[in-house]
Design an enzyme around this catalytic site. Structure first.
Site, short mmCIF file in Angstrom:
data_model
loop_
_atom_site.label_atom_id
_atom_site.label_comp_id
_atom_site.label_asym_id
_atom_site.label_seq_id
_atom_site.Cartn_x
_atom_site.Cartn_y
_atom_site.Cartn_z
N GLY A 56 63.53 9.67 5.65
CA GLY A 56 64.41 10.01 4.54
C GLY A 56 65.16 8.78 4.07
N LYS A 87 68.58 13.13 6.96
CA LYS A 87 67.51 13.00 7.95
C LYS A 87 68.04 13.08 9.37
CE LYS A 87 67.48 7.92 7.58
NZ LYS A 87 68.65 7.88 6.65
N HIS A 120 78.56 10.68 13.80
CA HIS A 120 77.35 11.09 14.51
C HIS A 120 77.70 11.72 15.86
CE1 HIS A 120 73.68 9.58 12.37
NE2 HIS A 120 74.62 9.01 11.64
#
Length: 395
Positions: A228, A234, A270
């Site tokens: 991506g 992604k 993340h």
């Protein structure tokens, strides 16, 4: 043991009343779902929903034989509509066992959130586990053998499935059926794809299943590549594919950048998104990880791995790619081919935009395209994520 799903949707149903979202707009026909309720062997009703009697009739059943009605929702859950002739709805205290006149045994399973789960064992010994919306079991250690069927909120609480797998309550042959389906995931192929990644499936309202009967459990691809562009979603897609796994090693190839608060913020986002049970390794040494036995790997990402390989070889100032980089790529691709671990790779798709202005940028773009193609050739499943939408290229 025969199980009829009178509804498979979230408490508000699907589509939600007066909701203008795209998912609700497309949830029509067999994609529409009433609130989840289960009829077990015509004798046990798990959860009462509006129109339960009519839903049973549409499925070719009657509620006249129901001897027990049990609730899973929190005490302040949806209003209960009791059709005439049914016994009063009740709840079994956590850990207690209720034996029905039909011979079924029902054990209340404690949850980590308000509500009650139920383990139902038929007179013949088949075992069903049903969990409330947004709930995951607590204290599942020491399960003697896997359930024959689990009906749970797969999309809302994938970590519940991970806990059940870790405890041995869900095995390779367990039929995992999604319930409490809401409007977070579009119906149709996208719903099927998301559930298959967790080893689960969905069925339309009114479906009757036989608990313990063989069903082809969705195959979990062992090697997956998710491609991506920037901020395409992604990494979210890659993480979602492993949410239902009991243990995952997150391999961060970006390393650390001292004194760069923007990079630290990216890394923090993340980490906050990952399940707490996941372990993180910051390394670009992927070959030993792929060669070793162990839990599933999520490698994010191959583009940063290639950057590191080119840094080490001093490739940026060279006229052509050093042989050292080609050798490292060949070693990595061979390790992907040979690995026995479940692994999801993330990589950037950079070849569809503006041609880089520098020779080094063009070299990197070309080599990343080659690396992506080589890794994709070794993966059973390849996805391209565009604007948050995952397109299946292989698998």
């Amino acid at each position: 043991m025969e199980l009829t799903l009178l509804g498979t949707g979230a408490p508000d149903g699907l589509p939600r009343p007066d909701c203008p979202c795209a998912v609700c707009a497309s949830a029509r026909g067999d994609q529409a779902r009433a609130a989840t309720a289960l009829l077990v062997d015509g004798a046990l009703l798990l959860d009462l929903t509006p129109g339960a009697a009519l839903a049973a009739a549409r499925a070719g059943h009657s509620l006249t034989g129901v001897r027990q009605v049990l609730l899973t929702h929190p005490h302040d859950g949806p209003a209960v509509e009791l059709p005439p002739g049914l016994p009063s709805a009740g709840r079994v205290p956590d850990g207690r066992v209720l034996t029905l006149i039909s011979g079924h045994r029902v054990r209340a399973v404690p949850m980590d959130s308000p509500g009650t789960g139920y383990e139902v064992t038929s007179p013949e010994g088949e075992r069903l586990l049903y969990l409330p919306p947004g709930g995951a079991p607590s204290g599942m250690a020491g399960v003697a053998h896997p359930y024959d069927m689990v009906v749970c909120d797969v999309l809302g609480r994938p970590d519940a499935l991970a806990r059940l797998r870790a405890a041995g309550a869900v095995g390779p042959a367990t039929d995992v059926v999604a319930a409490h389906i809401d409007h977070e995931v579009p119906p149709g192929r996208e719903l099927v794809r998301r559930l298959a990644a967790a080893g689960a499936r969905a069925v339309p309202d009114g479906t009757t299943l036989t608990v313990g009967e063989y069903h082809a459990v969705p195959d979990l691809p062992r090697r997956t590549l998710v491609l991506g562009g920037a901020r395409s979603g992604k990494s979210v897609e890659a993480e979602r594919r492993l949410e239902a796994f009991p243990e995952v090693v997150y391999v961060a190839t970006g390393g650390t950048r001292d004194g760069d608060p923007e990079w630290a913020a990216r890394v923090g986002l993340h980490r906050d998104r990952r399940p707490g049970a996941w372990r993180t390794e910051e390394t670009c040494d992927l070959v030993p990880l792929l060669a070793a036995e162990g839990p599933a790997l999520l490698v994010d990402c191959l583009s940063l791995w290639l950057t590191d390989a080119m840094d080490r070889a001093g490739a940026w100032e060279e006229e052509k790619l050093p042989e050292e980089v080609r050798e490292r790529v060949a070693e990595l691709v061979a390790a992907v081919r040979a690995t026995s671990r479940t692994v999801v790779f993330v990589s950037n798709e950079v070849g569809s935009g503006v041609v880089p202005a520098t020779r080094a940028g063009r070299m990197f773009r070309d080599e990343l395209g080659r690396l992506n193609a080589a890794v994709a050739a070794e993966c059973e499943h390849v996805l391209l994520v565009v604007a948050g939408q995952a397109l299946v290229l292989r698998g």
